[in-house]
Scaffold this active site. Sequence first.
Site, PDB file in Angstrom:
ATOM      1  N   CYS A   1       0.867  -1.178   0.000  1.00 24.80           N
ATOM      2  CA  CYS A   1       0.000   0.000   0.000  1.00 24.80           C
ATOM      3  C   CYS A   1       0.904   1.228   0.000  1.00 24.80           C
ATOM      4  CB  CYS A   1      -0.993  -0.015   1.165  1.00 24.80           C
ATOM      5  SG  CYS A   1      -0.298   0.183   2.804  1.00 24.80           S
TER       6      CYS A   1
ATOM      7  N   CYS B   1      -1.957   1.699  -4.263  1.00 26.25           N
ATOM      8  CA  CYS B   1      -0.667   2.309  -4.610  1.00 26.25           C
ATOM      9  C   CYS B   1      -0.506   2.510  -6.108  1.00 26.25           C
ATOM     10  CB  CYS B   1       0.496   1.518  -4.027  1.00 26.25           C
ATOM     11  SG  CYS B   1       0.528  -0.202  -4.484  1.00 26.25           S
TER      12      CYS B   1
ATOM     13  N   CYS C   1       3.898  -0.079  -8.168  1.00 28.44           N
ATOM     14  CA  CYS C   1       4.396  -1.434  -7.930  1.00 28.44           C
ATOM     15  C   CYS C   1       4.983  -1.989  -9.227  1.00 28.44           C
ATOM     16  CB  CYS C   1       3.268  -2.329  -7.428  1.00 28.44           C
ATOM     17  SG  CYS C   1       3.853  -3.954  -6.914  1.00 28.44           S
TER      18      CYS C   1
END
Length: 135
Positions: A4, A78, A82
């Site tokens: 997150c 997020c 990533c």
Amino acid sequence: MFVCVHNAGRSQMAAAYAHHLSGGAVEVRSAGSAPAETINPAVREALLEEGIDISAEKPKVLTDQAVRASDVVITMGCGDTCPFYPGKRYEDWVLEDPAGQGVDAVRPIRDDIKRRVTELLASLGVPVQPLPGDR
């Protein structure tokens, strides 16, 4: 791996549940794209109600190495921060952010994460163990 933004709430709860519900059978990682200084106190309190103490945990920064070492990557708010590697299982869990909220608002988020982690473990063929507070 649970990711997150701040690694102070959602990903910490998911990692704690994955560790405890799997009885330690899976290697669990969590990280944040912009880690906070400390774990959200309402998150810590909500997990203590379940018999899980995360007071020793610290938010960690998301690294390529951690993603490469993971078979399953769960993102929670997020976005595209990533790294993506072919052959990994990715899921994006849309969950309310517990940042700045009290324990009453965190409990439903906690319970949703617990349900999702239980389903994730089942999909991986990992038997679910009782939590410390359930014994």
